[in-house]
Design a protein around this motif. Structure first.
Motif, mmCIF file in Angstrom:
data_model
loop_
_atom_site.group_PDB
_atom_site.id
_atom_site.type_symbol
_atom_site.label_atom_id
_atom_site.label_comp_id
_atom_site.label_asym_id
_atom_site.label_seq_id
_atom_site.Cartn_x
_atom_site.Cartn_y
_atom_site.Cartn_z
ATOM 1 N N THR A 376 0.812 -1.217 0.000
ATOM 2 C CA THR A 376 0.000 0.000 0.000
ATOM 3 C C THR A 376 0.841 1.261 0.000
ATOM 4 O O THR A 376 0.638 2.174 -0.818
ATOM 5 N N ASP A 377 1.799 1.363 0.913
ATOM 6 C CA ASP A 377 2.626 2.573 0.982
ATOM 7 C C ASP A 377 3.456 2.758 -0.289
ATOM 8 O O ASP A 377 3.622 3.883 -0.775
ATOM 9 N N ILE A 380 1.168 4.124 -2.949
ATOM 10 C CA ILE A 380 0.855 5.544 -2.733
ATOM 11 C C ILE A 380 2.022 6.430 -3.152
ATOM 12 O O ILE A 380 1.846 7.423 -3.874
ATOM 13 N N ARG A 384 1.727 8.952 -6.336
ATOM 14 C CA ARG A 384 1.855 10.392 -6.095
ATOM 15 C C ARG A 384 2.932 10.992 -6.999
ATOM 16 O O ARG A 384 2.761 12.088 -7.551
ATOM 17 N N LEU A 400 -4.790 5.899 -6.848
ATOM 18 C CA LEU A 400 -4.346 6.534 -5.602
ATOM 19 C C LEU A 400 -5.483 6.554 -4.586
ATOM 20 O O LEU A 400 -5.265 6.311 -3.380
ATOM 21 N N TYR A 404 -5.333 4.828 -0.861
ATOM 22 C CA TYR A 404 -5.620 5.565 0.371
ATOM 23 C C TYR A 404 -6.794 4.929 1.109
ATOM 24 O O TYR A 404 -6.798 4.844 2.353
#
Length: 466
Positions: A376-377, A380, A384, A400, A404
Motif C-alpha cells: 500500500t505505501d 501511494i 503520487r 491513488l 488511500y
C-alpha cells in the motif's frame, strides 16, 4: 500501455471555426466542442517516438523551448492539426497509415509551420475583424430595411436584404483565401525545417500526393475560392517542385527508426483494430517483430491470455531490454485477473523506461489490485510521484484513491477520487467528493485547499456545469 483519456481543453479545426464565424454574427462553438472533447490515447512508446520525431523540427523552427506537446487523438482518419499554440494533435489513423517515419515527420513539420508562423493568433485577428465587419454590415442592412419599411418602398427593403447577405459571402471568401495562404505557407515552412534537419521532404510530398489522388473526384467542379485549403493538384504541384529541389530528396529513414515506427503502427493496430483486421494486416505468415507484436496484443485483448503470454515471452527473448514488451506482459496479466504476477514485469518496465509515469501508474494499479497490504505505501508513493509528472491522467488518481482507502485515509481517498472525476469531465461527482473531503481535512491544510479548489472550480471547457 495504450488507454483513452478525456481531453481537458476544447479543441476544433480552424476550418470549422472560421466557416462558422463567417456565416454568423455571434460567437459560434462547433458542435463537437460542445461535448466533452475528443478522447485522447496515451501510450509511452508512441509518445516517446513522436517526441523524437518533432524535437529537431521544433529546434529548427525556434520552438524548442516552448514545450510543444504531441497529443494522439482517438480517431482512425488521417488528420493532424493545431488548436491552441502549444500542442500538435495527431489522429491515431495518421500514425497507422504512415508507412515511413518520414511521412509522419512531414505532417508534423507542416503543423509546426502553422505554429512557427503564428497562424492561430493571426486567424483569431482575422475572425475578430470578420465579426466586426459582419456586425457593421448587419447594422447597415437593418437600417436600410427600416428605411424601406418607413417609406413603404420595396426598393430600400430589397437593398437592405442584399446589404445583409452580400457582405457575408465576401467575408467568407476573404477568410477562406486567407487560410489557403496559411496552408501554403505552412507547406513551405515544413520543407524548410526538414531541409534544416537533414531530412527529406519526400514523405511529406507522398502524403499529400496520396490525398490528392483520393480527393480528385470529390473536388471535381469545386469552386477554388470556396475551399479552406489550396486545391489538391495545385498544392501538390507546388510542394513537389519545392521538395524535389532539395539535395536530400532521396534520403531514406534509418532502418532502426523504421523498425520503431513499424512497431508503433503494429501496437496501434493491435489495440485499435478488430482482430480479423489485425490478422489480415499481419498474417501468421508474417514473422517480423512488428507482426508478432500486433498479434500478441490482439490475442490478449480477446481473452486468450495463455497464448498471449507465450507470444509476449517470445518477443522478450528477442529484445530483453525493450520496456514495452515487459509493460505488455504486465498489462496482460493485470487485465487477465492476475495482478500479483503483473508486478514483476511492470517493475522491469518502469526500470527500463527510466520511470515512465504512465507505466508507474500501471504498476501502482497492480500493487493495489494484488490485495497485499504490504504494497500500500509503495503504491501511494509511486502514484503520487506519477500524477505529479502526469497530472491529467485520471487513472493515477483513481488508483491513488483506492490505495488511500485501503490504508483508511478517507480524506485523501475522497480528494483523489474528486480529482479523477474532474479529469474525466464529471464535474458534479468531483464537487460532491471534494465537498466531503473538505469535512475530513483540517481547515487550511493543503488537502482542504485542494478540495476547496475543486468545489469552486468552473467546469473545464466542454463540460456541463451540473
Amino acid at each position: 500501455m495504450l488507454f483513452r483519456l478525456a481531453l481537458r481543453t476544447r479543441t476544433f479545426k480552424l476550418t470549422a471555426l472560421m466557416t462558422a464565424v463567417a456565416l454568423a454574427v455571434g460567437p459560434v462553438v462547433p458542435a463537437r466542442a460542445q461535448q466533452k472533447g475528443p478522447p485522447v490515447l496515451r501510450d509511452t512508446e508512441s509518445e516517446q517516438l513522436l517526441r523524437e520525431y518533432t524535437r529537431p523540427i521544433l529546434r529548427a523552427a525556434g520552438l524548442e523551448k516552448q514545450n510543444i506537446q504531441i497529443v494522439i487523438i482517438n480517431d482512425g482518419s488521417f488528420n493532424a492539426f493545431v488548436a491552441d499554440g502549444r500542442r500538435i494533435f495527431v489522429n491515431y489513423g495518421a500514425l497507422l497509415q504512415s508507412e515511413t517515419p518520414n511521412q509522419i515527420i512531414g505532417v508534423l513539420a507542416h503543423e509546426t509551420g502553422h505554429l512557427a508562423g503564428g497562424h492561430l493568433a493571426k486567424m483569431r485577428e482575422q475572425l475578430a475583424q470578420a465579426q466586426t465587419q459582419m456586425i457593421i454590415a448587419m447594422l447597415l442592412g437593418v437600417g436600410a430595411l427600416a428605411a424601406g419599411a418607413g417609406g413603404r418602398g420595396n426598393g430600400l427593403s430589397s437593398a437592405g436584404a442584399a446589404a445583409i447577405s452580400a457582405p457575408q459571402a465576401v467575408i467568407q471568401r476573404t477568410l477562406l483565401s486567407y487560410q489557403r495562404q496559411q496552408e501554403e505557407n505552412a507547406d513551405r515552412a515544413g520543407v524548410k525545417f526538414l531541409n534544416a534537419t537533414g531530412q527529406s521532404a519526400k514523405g511529406m510530398y507522398e502524403t499529400f500526393k496520396r490525398f490528392t489522388d483520393e480527393s480528385l473526384f470529390a473536388s471535381r467542379g469545386a469552386d477554388p475560392y470556396l475551399q479552406s485549403h489550396p486545391m489538391p493538384v495545385d498544392r501538390v504541384s507546388a510542394l513537389q517542385e519545392l521538395a524535389r529541389s532539395s539535395p536530400i530528396w532521396d534520403k531514406k529513414d534509418d532502418p532502426a527508426l523504421q523498425l520503431r515506427h513499424d512497431m508503433m503502427r503494429a501496437k496501434i493496430s493491435g489495440f485499435m483494430e478488430r482482430q480479423d483486421t489485425v490478422y489480415r494486416r499481419y498474417p501468421l505468415s508474417n514473422t517480423s517483430l512488428p507482426a508478432r507484436y500486433a498479434r500478441a496484443i490482439t490475442t490478449y485483448l480477446h481473452g486468450d491470455l495463455r497464448s498471449a503470454i507465450a507470444q509476449i515471452d517470445g518477443l522478450i527473448q528477442v529484445q530483453p531490454n525493450n520496456p514495452y514488451f515487459h509493460e505488455l506482459r504486465g498489462q496482460a496479466l493485470l487485465e487477465g485477473g492476475r495482478p500479483a504476477e503483473a508486478i514483476a514485469p511492470l517493475r522491469r518496465a518502469v526500470q527500463l523506461s527510466s520511470n515512465s509515469p504512465l507505466i508507474e501508474m500501471l504498476l501502482g494499479q497492480a500493487l493495489v489490485a494484488s490485495d497485499n497490504k504490504a504494497y500500500t505505501d509503495e503504491a501511494i508513493n509511486m502514484l503520487r510521484a506519477a500524477v505529479a509528472r502526469e497530472p491529467e491522467a485520471p487513472l493515477g488518481y483513481t488508483q491513488l484513491a483506492m490505495a488511500y482507502g485501503r490504508k483508511g485515509d478517507y480524506a485523501q481517498a475522497d480528494l483523489a477520487s474528486a480529482q479523477a472525476a474532474y479529469l474525466r469531465g464529471d464535474t458534479k461527482t468531483a464537487r460532491d467528493l471534494a465537498s466531503r473531503a473538505k469535512t475530513r481535512f483540517a481547515i487550511g491544510t493543503p488537502g482542504w485547499v485542494k478540495a476547496d479548489d475543486i468545489v469552486s472550480a468552473k467546469p473545464m471547457p466542454g463540460q456541463k456545469n451540473n
